[in-house]
Design a protein around this motif. Sequence first.
Motif, PDB file in Angstrom:
ATOM      1  N   ALA A 256       0.830  -1.207   0.000  1.00  0.00           N
ATOM      2  CA  ALA A 256       0.000   0.000   0.000  1.00  0.00           C
ATOM      3  C   ALA A 256       0.863   1.255   0.000  1.00  0.00           C
ATOM      4  N   GLY A 257       2.168   1.081  -0.025  1.00  0.00           N
ATOM      5  CA  GLY A 257       3.039   2.255  -0.086  1.00  0.00           C
ATOM      6  C   GLY A 257       3.180   2.976   1.233  1.00  0.00           C
ATOM      7  N   VAL A 258       3.068   2.244   2.331  1.00  0.00           N
ATOM      8  CA  VAL A 258       3.211   2.887   3.634  1.00  0.00           C
ATOM      9  C   VAL A 258       4.641   3.391   3.793  1.00  0.00           C
ATOM     10  N   TRP A 259       4.754   4.627   4.214  1.00  0.00           N
ATOM     11  CA  TRP A 259       6.071   5.229   4.414  1.00  0.00           C
ATOM     12  C   TRP A 259       6.801   4.481   5.512  1.00  0.00           C
ATOM     13  N   PRO A 260       8.063   4.202   5.468  1.00  0.00           N
ATOM     14  CA  PRO A 260       9.018   4.495   4.397  1.00  0.00           C
ATOM     15  C   PRO A 260       9.220   3.311   3.453  1.00  0.00           C
ATOM     16  N   PHE A 261       8.228   2.469   3.366  1.00  0.00           N
ATOM     17  CA  PHE A 261       8.383   1.316   2.468  1.00  0.00           C
ATOM     18  C   PHE A 261       7.709   1.575   1.136  1.00  0.00           C
ATOM     19  N   HIS A 262       7.647   2.823   0.761  1.00  0.00           N
ATOM     20  CA  HIS A 262       6.969   3.180  -0.474  1.00  0.00           C
ATOM     21  C   HIS A 262       7.952   3.298  -1.621  1.00  0.00           C
ATOM     22  N   THR A 263       9.234   3.146  -1.341  1.00  0.00           N
ATOM     23  CA  THR A 263      10.196   3.584  -2.357  1.00  0.00           C
ATOM     24  C   THR A 263      10.193   2.716  -3.596  1.00  0.00           C
ATOM     25  N   TRP A 264       9.578   1.546  -3.522  1.00  0.00           N
ATOM     26  CA  TRP A 264       9.443   0.776  -4.760  1.00  0.00           C
ATOM     27  C   TRP A 264       8.486   1.461  -5.707  1.00  0.00           C
ATOM     28  N   SER A 265       7.567   2.198  -5.120  1.00  0.00           N
ATOM     29  CA  SER A 265       6.445   2.695  -5.910  1.00  0.00           C
ATOM     30  C   SER A 265       6.851   3.690  -6.999  1.00  0.00           C
ATOM     31  N   PRO A 266       7.594   4.727  -6.674  1.00  0.00           N
ATOM     32  CA  PRO A 266       7.933   5.656  -7.751  1.00  0.00           C
ATOM     33  C   PRO A 266       8.731   4.987  -8.863  1.00  0.00           C
TER      34      PRO A 266
ATOM     35  N   LYS B 223      -4.215  -1.236  -3.675  1.00  0.00           N
ATOM     36  CA  LYS B 223      -5.392  -1.371  -2.815  1.00  0.00           C
ATOM     37  C   LYS B 223      -5.393  -2.699  -2.074  1.00  0.00           C
ATOM     38  N   LEU B 224      -4.848  -3.699  -2.716  1.00  0.00           N
ATOM     39  CA  LEU B 224      -4.787  -4.996  -2.040  1.00  0.00           C
ATOM     40  C   LEU B 224      -4.078  -4.842  -0.712  1.00  0.00           C
ATOM     41  N   GLY B 225      -3.005  -4.064  -0.743  1.00  0.00           N
ATOM     42  CA  GLY B 225      -2.255  -3.875   0.492  1.00  0.00           C
ATOM     43  C   GLY B 225      -3.131  -3.252   1.568  1.00  0.00           C
TER      44      GLY B 225
ATOM     45  N   ALA C  51     -12.114   5.068   3.552  1.00  0.00           N
ATOM     46  CA  ALA C  51     -10.918   4.326   3.127  1.00  0.00           C
ATOM     47  C   ALA C  51     -11.249   3.422   1.947  1.00  0.00           C
ATOM     48  N   ILE C  52     -12.339   2.677   2.084  1.00  0.00           N
ATOM     49  CA  ILE C  52     -12.679   1.764   0.990  1.00  0.00           C
ATOM     50  C   ILE C  52     -13.088   2.563  -0.236  1.00  0.00           C
ATOM     51  N   PHE C  53     -13.825   3.627   0.010  1.00  0.00           N
ATOM     52  CA  PHE C  53     -14.244   4.440  -1.124  1.00  0.00           C
ATOM     53  C   PHE C  53     -13.030   5.053  -1.815  1.00  0.00           C
ATOM     54  N   GLN C  54     -12.072   5.431  -1.020  1.00  0.00           N
ATOM     55  CA  GLN C  54     -10.856   6.000  -1.611  1.00  0.00           C
ATOM     56  C   GLN C  54     -10.133   4.949  -2.452  1.00  0.00           C
ATOM     57  N   MET C  55     -10.198   3.694  -2.010  1.00  0.00           N
ATOM     58  CA  MET C  55      -9.583   2.650  -2.836  1.00  0.00           C
ATOM     59  C   MET C  55     -10.198   2.680  -4.230  1.00  0.00           C
ATOM     60  N   VAL C  56     -11.525   2.732  -4.258  1.00  0.00           N
ATOM     61  CA  VAL C  56     -12.202   2.736  -5.547  1.00  0.00           C
ATOM     62  C   VAL C  56     -11.873   4.020  -6.300  1.00  0.00           C
ATOM     63  N   ALA C  57     -12.014   5.131  -5.591  1.00  0.00           N
ATOM     64  CA  ALA C  57     -11.839   6.414  -6.256  1.00  0.00           C
ATOM     65  C   ALA C  57     -10.415   6.574  -6.766  1.00  0.00           C
ATOM     66  N   HIS C  58      -9.481   6.239  -5.905  1.00  0.00           N
ATOM     67  CA  HIS C  58      -8.089   6.396  -6.320  1.00  0.00           C
ATOM     68  C   HIS C  58      -7.750   5.414  -7.423  1.00  0.00           C
ATOM     69  N   GLY C  59      -8.374   4.217  -7.332  1.00  0.00           N
ATOM     70  CA  GLY C  59      -8.145   3.240  -8.390  1.00  0.00           C
ATOM     71  C   GLY C  59      -8.535   3.805  -9.740  1.00  0.00           C
TER      72      GLY C  59
END
Lengths: 515, 614, 520, 99, 163
Positions: A241-251, A271-273, A347-355
């Motif tokens: 889910a890109g939780v800081w500081p383990f997000h660095t794979w994402s960019p 979102k799975l995360g 949170a769940i809605f944001q998953m959909v929206a952000h998706g």
Amino acid sequence: MTGHLLDLCVAAPAFAALLLLFVPGKHLTAVRLISLAGALVHLAAAIAIAVSYNRATGGVQMVSSHAIVPSLGIALTFGVDGWGVPLLLLTATILTVGVFASWGLADRARDFFVLLLVLTSGVAGVFVSLDLFVFFLAYEIAVLPMYLLIAIWGTSNKVAPGGPFKFTWKMLDIGGKEYAAMKLTLMLLIGSALILAAMLAMYVEAGKHSFDLRVLGTIHYSPFLQSAGFIALWLGFGSLAGVWPFHTWSPDGHAAAPTAVSMLHAGVLMKLGAFGVIRIGMVLLPEGARQWAWLVGSVAMINIVYGALSAMSQKDLKYIIAYSSVSHMGVVMLGAATLNINGWNGAIFQMVAHGLMTGLFFALVGLVYGRAHSRWVPGMGGFANAMPIVAVCFTVASLSSLGLPGLAGFVAEFLVFLGAWQAGQPIWALAGLVGAFITAVYVLRTSRTIFWGDGPSHDFHDLTDAHGTEWVALGVLVAALIVLGVWPRLALDFIDVATGDYLPAVAGKTLEALR
Amino acid sequence: MSAFTLTRVDAALLCCAAPLLSFLILGLTPALRRTGRIAGYVSIAFAGLSTLYAASLLQGRMFAAASPPDIGQVGWLYAGGKLVASMGVQVDGISASMLVVVTVVALCVQVFSLGYLHDEPPAALGRYYTWHSLFLFSMLGLVVAPNALQLFLCWELVGLASYLLIGFYFKKPSAGQAAVKAFWVTKFADIGLGAGLLVLYVFTGTFDWSPQAVQLLGATGAAWTAGLFFLAVMGKSAQFPLHIWLPDAMEGPTPVSALLHAATMVAAGVYLIVRTYPIFQAAPGVLVFMTFLGAWTALFASIIACSQNDIKKVLAYSTAAQLGYMVSALGAGELWPGYFHLVTHAAFKALLFLGAGALIHAVHSNNLQDMGGLWPKLKISGTAFIIGAMALAGVPGFAGFFSKDAILDVLLERHLFAPWIALLAAAGLTAFYMTRVVMLALFGKPGHHTEHAHESPPSMLAPLVLLAIAALTLGFAGTSLATAAGHEYAFHLSTSGLIASSLALLGIGVGWLAYGKNAFVPGKIPAFAFVQGIVESSAVDRSFAWSYRVVFQGVSGGVAWFDRYIIDGFMNFSAWLTQMAGERLRAAQTGRVVDYLYAVVAGLLLLAAAGFWR
Amino acid sequence: MIDWMGSLQILAVPLLLTVSMLVLVFADLLLPAAAQPKGNQGPLSFRDLRKAQAEPVPGVQRADILGWIALVQLALCLAASFVAPQGVLPGGSYVHDAMAVLMERVLLVAGILAILGAFGHVRQSFARRQGEFYALLQCSLVGMTLLAGTRDLLLLVVAFELMGIPLYVLATFAKTDKNAAGDATPGRKSAEAGMKFYLVGALSSAITLYGVSLLYGLSGSTHIADLARIPSSPLLQVASALVVAGFGFKLGLAPFQFWIPDTYEGAPTPVVSFFSVAPKIAGLLALTQILLGGLLGHLQLWLPGLVGMSVVTMTAGNLLALPQLHLKRLLANSGVAQMGTMLIGVFAAATLGAKGHGLSALLFYFIAYLAANTGLFLVIETLAHDGSEPSERDLIASLSGLNRRSPGLALAALVCLLSLAGIPFAVGFWAKLYVFLAAWEAGYAWLVLVAVGVSVIGLFYYLRVARSMYLGEPRVTTPVRSPLTLSVAVTACALATAGLGLYPSVIVEATRTAAAAWLH
Amino acid sequence: MPTQAYLLLSAALFCLGIYGVLTRRNAIGVLVAIELMANAVNINLVAFSRVWGSLTGQAFTLFSLALTVSEVVVGLAIVILLYRAHQSVLTDSASEMKG
Amino acid sequence: MAAQIAFGLIAACMLSAGLLAVTSKNLVHSVLWLAVSLVATAALYVTLSAPFLAAMQIMLYTGGVITLMLFGVMLTDHRHDVGVLNASTRRLPGILAAGAVFGVLASAMLGVGMPAAPAQFDSSTAKLGALLFADHLVAFEALSVLLLAAMLGAIVLARRHDA
């Protein structure tokens, strides 16, 4: 009849992938059509599930179960709850759109679609699995194809050496697509290792010889497991889910990935995360969740602001969007940390929206990159003259990303911030609002730089507007963003049911009190 | 009641739906949109429809002032099956009158635009009208909002429309920058509105502004909510120091400036205060702050307006100043004067901008220096402009006089002397700079730009005339408007009114001396030059630019560096470390079997020792 | 009165293997010269071999007759394992229980895969010694099958050596190399491999024997079960350390593992595919017999050391595999790490016994490891057959672009790699999971965390291999040609890896039954 | 004689063997040392056989003898092969594979 | 007393021969010293009432192993007549390692109480044979397979002219 809808929904992409294996790779049309068929069946099944889900009764529906390893209590148990419905629809939409977006791909297209479809099956499997073990399996299936998808079809970036760890550059080929793919895979699998550990601990302590989520959910785990297990699950799923500081794979990962992969990855996989953190971590380990909610929320707060600030300084279009995903996933995690209805719904809605939003973003980035052969934002300008549809869609995505009302992003963010404040953490909410403002700063600047102004300059010859399948892809996503923004209840009514099912136990309060 | 009679809720819904429909039609049918003028007609038709509904509503409220507001809403957000927020319409005197103001001005502006923008390519014109429809819908939605959440939603949407319309000439870099700047500043301010909403909900469990809700809020809650809301108001209604976007927003087409950045959208901030006034009233500290800030803005903006050469910028600063009046008045603790000024200001400022548009249209330049001597050629437009200017200046009998008088009166009544004096000063300055504009633009020496100037087409004149009539008459309609809105108002000549009118006349006189008679050059007066110097240094703008460049970009650059080279660097370092460990460990594999045999013996010893140390 | 017939039936599989071996040796002697490969009048030149290789369908050939005989024999033995009765040999030195049966089958399958994989290699490199080759393989299998059921130290030691000594020979079997000119030269690498293997092995077997002699001295009996009678003493501790150290060599536990990469690199690949799995399985099983069957009461004497060893082994194996460019060395070191993981199952079984899953997890791991590891080595063998440059033979680079050349082969290799890495839906994942689950239940949570942690390193190098197959540029674009039998073996391994990954419950149940039988 | 005497004797021989294994460079020298170690095993077995008054130990010794012999046989064959390939029986001479 | 003296002599002989076997600079000497040590072991067997084993020791080892080793020496190094180099390297680490192992072993051995040997011990070869062919028949058969395998292996490795 509804009994097998879930099976169909999960299996359709995988079956299409299997079919593809028997199609010679050079028959591009056949490959595309089969992929599309798989995606459409998947979508149809998801819609059918949404239609047949009974919101009045709520709970987990359409349950089916086949034992895999009876002696360990592992069974292929599927069932859908109120969260699953919109998330399945999201997955199906993004897949369909992703297939359209990759229509023009010719290099090893068959392999590409096989992996893409398998990945989608994994994603769908996560959303509907009722067995912790199958959940994990599906999770891995969703994560792993990413390696090849990025490493084969990705693009390499240049990352200038620097900083105190400059000496690592020589060995690691930092910025290359294989570097990105490897980093992504390794970091996510380290996360999986943590998940596995927590999973084993829960299974053993439950002593029921079952991985069934419904069974595991009834167990009262020891304080240590609640606490340590939750942290493990949070970090484990959180790495995706890109939780800081383990997000660095994402960019790096998103920047390197091809269009459809970025779409699916940022749109659905991340979102799975978050889903895992909520559905497994919080629902199964409520005391842990309550104990650590402050940490989850605070880190999410960092995510939001930090991600947005990082995005501001990026010059590469994909990096901008990737960092914005880091920021927006922070919103999801923030919602999860609130442990109240609005926060979770948000949170769940944001998953959909952000998706939808990030899917749209990456589709557009792919389009722009495909035509301009550049992702260097400062070099662009005036593209709106050549590609007005793309410009409009990009604006819509930008606006959703900064939380403009009338678009899906607003509803999600608003609910999350509301939940945060209700949870007695105004700082979280304020950080979120500030994050939305910073987002406004960079997305609008980006959109202005790329699309506005006189141009495009002579460096860009073949800028053409979206056409054909691309148009469909963009249209679907834009429409979905607007429809959900205007009438969020389409998704929220489902989400709310499941939140009502799960939350009271997690928050330790009655539903009445939570309202 | 016949079967065809609409309820007021239905009428309000239709009033909002008409522009929405127009937006959808234009948005979804590119073919129609790209025809330009036809798209304009569609938009105007729907705006007209809206106006009719709005008028009927106002008319209805006039005769039902005492009855409770008509509210119709549907659930929009739920939590655990419980309603969180709803969407709908609330029709009462305030919203009905505001609907009329908005629709009428919008209709005027849309009609005016047909003439003003006739040179634009059809596709651009179509786009223009599409955004206009979107704006109108959003603004109407804001006006009829039954709760703060819907108001916020529409608030942001009008912001979007503003962004899009400012950026209408998107190929011009300055237009793009202005659009983005406007969005940034208002979005920053909207943090306040968002947070305020959250506070409101957390305290009361609703987004309503009903008295019960205010009671639940308590003093603290009300202070927080009102304070946060006011932050948003500062942004939207261009109060110091967040007024910086408004002058830049003049990059948009002049009709847009008239509609959004003068008459309606910027007034949304004031309208927000009006709607949530119970909350503000429960927060006295905020009210005091509003009074002073509004007064300061009025004075400050008026001073700047005196030295602008761009006719639209003069008007823009004047808008900020007039909004300052409204804010200050609302801060004084009475609703009606501020709202009344909002209504009158909408009329005369729209008139001024459209008039300015006519002038610009004639000379194809915004610059006052390029105009001059237009009066003979543009009699009708010029008259309209002068009427607007007099209304703005507060010349007795014109609309602005009545509302400004009410404001000053209430300030004096509440013994808020400092703001009162500031506003009086501002009134004088207003008269001065409007005189300056009129003198320079209409009566000065004709320049080469004016040679080919000619009167505007009827599509532009008609709105001017209509608004001019409004600017002349609205002041006298104050009483009935107030009655419709459930307030009391009757004009009476007060002390402050007299002082203000004399100051206005003084300002006009000085302006006439300076620019009409060229009796003296204001720039040569040391005090004036000094103030002008300070103002032209645009310290506010530059400090914002500095904070964007240094603080914002600096911090974000630092964060990005940290992310890339520290956090990510550390991840890379771990990978590097592992690989190095592997490489180093490889050295143990010497290839010589003796070493392997040693390892066996060593292992044996270790195993044996493990037991001994147990 | 001894029931001879019953005993013979119980011992059916080892006996049948012995007979097979003898038949093979005689067949080798008696086979008419015509059936021998063409170049049997003196050293076979590699030019002939190239010609032979150029034949379009490398299928069944008369020259492979001994191989086919050996294969059929092993198949018969496998069949025999289904009919051989379970029971105890008089004197109790050998017990043919469900576990022995299961392991017999696993080992026989390993043998069958090795032979299938060896056809081409045998024809190419030691055609004239093929009789001995297959016979030695079968000798080793005799030892292994005996190990699976032994309950007696004496038999255990003999069987252990019987398993090991033929392997020394097999590791050294490639007596010739091909130099740049294509001429045969004495096989330097193979000799070095054999020498290292042998010397470390001989030292270790002396150590084991010494330990066993002490164990015998302390108990006065060679029955493993009687070891439980020994009172705890420092000497028992030393004796168990000696035994563990000796077995540590065969299992490749750190620090006894250094021979492994060198030997794997130098030895013929089909042989490596065999002895990277089967002897390790049999050895670990034998060690388990001693530790769990005899010394379970003295857990505290050997467990701490072994636990430490497993941690060191997993870490060292993974770290050492990380920088490898040579595929066989990489797999060798990864195999070391795998053994460290397998040991965890022993600890679980030691702590929880019949209540836990430890032993069945261990058995399951054996099977998973067999399928995946053998499969990968056979893929390496396939590529070596494809006439790759000697300079890059067995290097990761030789896999480059495999997916474009032979997608099926690449997929098979990928499946096996994923299995070794413990990625879901490959059987290796279930194996790891099962072991971890058992260990967690037994209270070794920290060990599981360590194992999971270091296995992440493993992902890195496994993925690197996958990367090479899928991303690398192939040097030639023609599909990989390989002997049919080799393809069959690779396919079987990959199918088993994938199939059992999808449906592991068959094997899980079998291992549970077997483990339950052993634990009573 | 106390049993410990035999044990210590065998331990001493065993360690002599280890010393030889570790220091000898010639492969055959290493084999010689390993023989010493095997011999130590046999001493143990025979002594224990005497201690326990059972012949099992002696039987074990016989097996051990045979095992050692077969090991040496194979070992020498490997050494010969090593010599052919490397023209040396020094163990260090064959150290091409490493790392 | 006689037993002690005999043991002392045999032990001294065995250990000194062993020491020479692992230190001698000449490989042939080394092998021969090994033979001496093995013969001494055979003598020790006699004192432990295992005459059959003593015989087997001499036959198998001295007759078999030593001969083989000498063959091995001759087959592998033609450069010198008799003096085959057999240098030792890194003696100190070797001594330390071996000494440590001895320390561990000795301390463990001294710390354990073993039952005293019975006075009577019937060690007839017949009984040994019975034991071998009844209780340990399987192992014996396995051993025979092993010997065959070793033979096969040695032949196949040492044989020269084949591919």
